[in-house]
Design an enzyme around this catalytic site. Structure first.
Site, mmCIF file in Angstrom:
data_model
loop_
_atom_site.group_PDB
_atom_site.id
_atom_site.type_symbol
_atom_site.label_atom_id
_atom_site.label_comp_id
_atom_site.label_asym_id
_atom_site.label_seq_id
_atom_site.Cartn_x
_atom_site.Cartn_y
_atom_site.Cartn_z
ATOM 1 N N ARG A 1 -59.390 -37.475 -22.322
ATOM 2 C CA ARG A 1 -59.160 -36.522 -23.412
ATOM 3 C C ARG A 1 -57.678 -36.361 -23.695
ATOM 4 N NH1 ARG A 1 -60.556 -30.157 -22.921
ATOM 5 N NH2 ARG A 1 -58.426 -30.045 -22.205
ATOM 6 N N CYS B 1 -55.275 -33.498 -26.055
ATOM 7 C CA CYS B 1 -55.323 -32.239 -26.796
ATOM 8 C C CYS B 1 -53.927 -31.949 -27.302
ATOM 9 C CB CYS B 1 -55.811 -31.106 -25.892
ATOM 10 S SG CYS B 1 -55.922 -29.506 -26.723
#
Length: 124
Positions: free
Chosen positions: A101, A103
């Site tokens: 991930r 972000c």
């Protein structure tokens, strides 16, 4: 390449598709907190995050994949102060399976929403 479309998520609001399958990988466009009918959901980051996940799940499933086959997510959030809350909601959808991930906090998102998410998933 094969275009993915579903009426279970909002239609693209520009000249792009909800996602594309290339070989065995699905690449989603960014999903924002709109209902499949195109209405903005809620004012809170919690409400908006749950809608984003519903949209992501629906386009991923339309591609023949699932949240369990997501290999990478990218989150764009308006305020890094919401990071903890978004993480709690994220963990509800990715509890056992933990994709890679990124972000990032951004200055502005389409329709002034609080977050947007895109994924890459393995199509079985």
């Amino acid at each position: 390449m094969r275009k993915v479309e579903t009426n279970q998520a909002p239609a693209a609001i520009g000249p792009y598709s909800q996602g594309i399958i290339v070989n065995n990988l699905f690449y989603s466009s960014g999903q924002i907190p709109l209902t499949p009918e195109g209405e903005l959901v809620g004012n809170s980051v919690e409400e908006q995050a749950h809608q984003v996940f519903k949209n992501v799940q629906n386009v991923v499933e339309a591609a023949g994949a699932s949240l369990d086959t997501v290999v990478k997510t990218t989150l764009f959030i308006k305020n890094m102060d919401d990071f903890g809350t978004i993480n709690e909601i994220y963990a509800q959808y990715f509890s056992e399976h933990k994709p890679a991930r990124s972000c990032v906090e951004v200055a502005r998102l389409p329709k002034d929403v609080l977050l947007e998410m895109e994924v890459i998933a393995l199509v079985k």
